[in-house]
Design a protein around this motif. Structure first.
Motif: not given
Length: 72
Positions: A21-30, A55-63, A65-72
C-alpha cells in the motif's frame, strides 16, 4: 521555492524502495504530479505499475480519467 524535479526524483526512489500500500500511495502522488505537468507517457506506465501492485479500481479510474482529460 518549488523544486518539482527533486520531488519527482524522491517519489521515484520511494516507489522503487517500497512495497504494498505504501508503494501504491507513492505511485499515486507521482502519477498526479506527472499529470499536472502533462507528462502522460510516464503516467501511463505508473498506472500499469499501480494495477500490478493491487491499486483499487477507483484509484485507477480516477487517474485514467485525468489522462483522458489531457487528450481532449
Amino acid at each position: 521555492m518549488k523544486q518539482p524535479e527533486k520531488a519527482i526524483a524522491g517519489l521515484r526512489q520511494g516507489a522503487a524502495a517500497l512495497k504494498g500500500e505504501s508503494r501504491i500511495e507513492v505511485l499515486w502522488m507521482l502519477a498526479n504530479i506527472l499529470l499536472d505537468r502533462k507528462e502522460q507517457a510516464e503516467a501511463v506506465g505508473l498506472l500499469a505499475d499501480m494495477k500490478k501492485a493491487g491499486a483499487s479500481a477507483a484509484t485507477l479510474d480516477y487517474l485514467q480519467a485525468r489522462l483522458h482529460a489531457l487528450d481532449s
